[in-house]
Design a protein around this motif. Structure first.
Motif, mmCIF file in Angstrom:
data_model
loop_
_atom_site.group_PDB
_atom_site.id
_atom_site.type_symbol
_atom_site.label_atom_id
_atom_site.label_comp_id
_atom_site.label_asym_id
_atom_site.label_seq_id
_atom_site.Cartn_x
_atom_site.Cartn_y
_atom_site.Cartn_z
ATOM 1 N N THR A 1 43.217 39.172 59.761
ATOM 2 C CA THR A 1 41.912 39.621 59.264
ATOM 3 C C THR A 1 42.061 40.304 57.914
ATOM 4 O OG1 THR A 1 41.113 39.881 61.526
ATOM 5 C CG2 THR A 1 39.889 41.042 59.798
ATOM 6 N N ILE A 2 43.088 41.125 57.771
ATOM 7 C CA ILE A 2 43.346 41.783 56.484
ATOM 8 C C ILE A 2 43.620 40.735 55.408
ATOM 9 C CG2 ILE A 2 45.003 43.245 55.238
ATOM 10 C CD1 ILE A 2 45.191 44.896 57.871
ATOM 11 N N ALA A 3 44.352 39.688 55.753
ATOM 12 C CA ALA A 3 44.641 38.618 54.792
ATOM 13 C C ALA A 3 43.363 37.913 54.357
ATOM 14 C CB ALA A 3 45.624 37.616 55.390
ATOM 15 N N VAL A 4 42.438 37.704 55.281
ATOM 16 C CA VAL A 4 41.155 37.078 54.929
ATOM 17 C C VAL A 4 40.358 38.004 54.021
ATOM 18 C CG1 VAL A 4 38.926 36.296 55.821
ATOM 19 C CG2 VAL A 4 41.033 35.611 56.972
ATOM 20 N N ILE A 5 40.277 39.268 54.385
ATOM 21 C CA ILE A 5 39.534 40.237 53.568
ATOM 22 C C ILE A 5 40.149 40.341 52.178
ATOM 23 C CG2 ILE A 5 38.942 42.689 53.333
ATOM 24 C CD1 ILE A 5 38.673 42.690 56.447
ATOM 25 N N ALA A 6 41.469 40.284 52.100
ATOM 26 C CA ALA A 6 42.152 40.354 50.793
ATOM 27 C C ALA A 6 41.710 39.222 49.877
ATOM 28 C CB ALA A 6 43.664 40.317 50.987
ATOM 29 N N SER A 7 41.394 38.074 50.444
ATOM 30 C CA SER A 7 40.974 36.942 49.613
ATOM 31 C C SER A 7 39.544 37.097 49.105
ATOM 32 C CB SER A 7 41.101 35.636 50.392
ATOM 33 O OG SER A 7 40.095 35.535 51.376
ATOM 34 N N LEU A 8 38.795 38.024 49.673
ATOM 35 C CA LEU A 8 37.391 38.222 49.291
ATOM 36 C C LEU A 8 37.192 39.355 48.297
ATOM 37 C CD1 LEU A 8 35.835 37.874 52.854
ATOM 38 C CD2 LEU A 8 36.095 36.091 51.111
ATOM 39 N N VAL A 9 38.215 40.172 48.118
ATOM 40 C CA VAL A 9 38.130 41.347 47.253
ATOM 41 C C VAL A 9 38.906 41.067 45.966
ATOM 42 C CG1 VAL A 9 38.755 43.798 47.087
ATOM 43 C CG2 VAL A 9 38.000 42.845 49.268
ATOM 44 N N PRO A 10 38.316 41.356 44.799
ATOM 45 C CA PRO A 10 39.085 41.179 43.562
ATOM 46 C C PRO A 10 40.396 41.981 43.622
ATOM 47 C CG PRO A 10 36.784 41.557 43.054
ATOM 48 C CD PRO A 10 36.944 41.794 44.545
ATOM 49 N N GLU B 1 45.283 31.864 44.227
ATOM 50 C CA GLU B 1 43.899 32.022 44.682
ATOM 51 C C GLU B 1 43.302 33.300 44.116
ATOM 52 O OE1 GLU B 1 40.534 33.342 46.920
ATOM 53 O OE2 GLU B 1 42.464 34.364 46.934
ATOM 54 N N GLY B 2 44.061 34.381 44.163
ATOM 55 C CA GLY B 2 43.575 35.652 43.621
ATOM 56 C C GLY B 2 43.336 35.591 42.124
ATOM 57 N N LEU B 3 44.239 34.942 41.412
ATOM 58 C CA LEU B 3 44.088 34.794 39.973
ATOM 59 C C LEU B 3 42.867 33.936 39.631
ATOM 60 C CD1 LEU B 3 45.284 35.448 37.193
ATOM 61 C CD2 LEU B 3 46.671 33.366 37.411
ATOM 62 N N SER B 4 42.676 32.862 40.369
ATOM 63 C CA SER B 4 41.514 32.003 40.105
ATOM 64 C C SER B 4 40.215 32.753 40.384
ATOM 65 C CB SER B 4 41.578 30.720 40.940
ATOM 66 O OG SER B 4 41.316 30.963 42.307
ATOM 67 N N TYR B 5 40.224 33.631 41.379
ATOM 68 C CA TYR B 5 39.037 34.438 41.687
ATOM 69 C C TYR B 5 38.732 35.385 40.524
ATOM 70 C CZ TYR B 5 35.890 37.297 44.612
ATOM 71 O OH TYR B 5 34.817 37.967 45.146
ATOM 72 N N GLY C 1 42.624 41.659 45.694
ATOM 73 C CA GLY C 1 43.014 41.850 47.086
ATOM 74 C C GLY C 1 44.304 41.151 47.456
ATOM 75 N N THR C 2 44.452 39.905 47.033
ATOM 76 C CA THR C 2 45.685 39.186 47.386
ATOM 77 C C THR C 2 46.890 39.803 46.693
ATOM 78 O OG1 THR C 2 45.298 37.523 45.662
ATOM 79 C CG2 THR C 2 44.515 37.002 47.891
ATOM 80 N N MET C 3 46.684 40.366 45.513
ATOM 81 C CA MET C 3 47.779 41.019 44.808
ATOM 82 C C MET C 3 48.175 42.325 45.510
ATOM 83 S SD MET C 3 45.844 39.245 42.552
ATOM 84 C CE MET C 3 46.002 38.104 41.205
ATOM 85 N N MET C 4 47.186 43.016 46.078
ATOM 86 C CA MET C 4 47.487 44.256 46.811
ATOM 87 C C MET C 4 48.130 43.956 48.169
ATOM 88 S SD MET C 4 44.276 46.756 45.918
ATOM 89 C CE MET C 4 43.001 45.626 46.443
ATOM 90 N N PHE C 5 47.836 42.802 48.749
ATOM 91 C CA PHE C 5 48.401 42.401 50.036
ATOM 92 C C PHE C 5 49.829 41.868 49.875
ATOM 93 C CE2 PHE C 5 48.407 39.196 53.644
ATOM 94 C CZ PHE C 5 48.494 40.135 54.663
ATOM 95 N N ASP C 6 50.170 41.417 48.679
ATOM 96 C CA ASP C 6 51.460 40.770 48.447
ATOM 97 C C ASP C 6 52.686 41.636 48.769
ATOM 98 O OD1 ASP C 6 53.000 38.397 47.435
ATOM 99 O OD2 ASP C 6 53.697 39.926 46.025
#
Length: 96
Positions: free
Chosen positions: A71-80, A14-18, A82-87
């Motif tokens: 909530t942090i996981a949701v926010i991570a999906s909205l920030v470029p 998801e993060g990569l596609s974003y 973000g999902t990589m930093m949450f991983d």
């Protein structure tokens, strides 16, 4: 495959596609007038985002996460990126 491991893979996709949508498809559309890139990548990203949120809800319930972590996981999906930093935190949790 464990649910959390699957969530990590979906989060990465998801993060990569974003990133592809923001930094490749959008410039192709608005700079070089090639709107097809946004249609294709946008659809892929949309499906992955829905899958991300659906699996996030399942992980939240399964792992008994606090509301703040979800909530942090949701926010991570909205920030470029973000999902990589949450991983890393997901990886640490999956090793427990």
């Amino acid at each position: 495959m464990k649910l959390l491991q699957f969530f990590r893979k979906v989060a990465f996709a998801e993060g990569l596609s974003y990133l592809v949508l923001l930094f490749l498809a959008m410039p192709l559309k608005y700079i070089w007038d090639i709107p097809q890139a946004v249609r294709v990548v946008g659809m892929i990203h949309g499906v992955l985002f829905i899958l991300y949120i659906w699996i996030l809800i399942r992980v939240w319930i399964n792992r008994k996460w606090k509301f703040s972590r979800a909530t942090i996981a949701v926010i991570a999906s909205l920030v470029p990126f973000g999902t990589m930093m949450f991983d890393p935190s997901l990886k640490r949790e999956s090793l427990k």
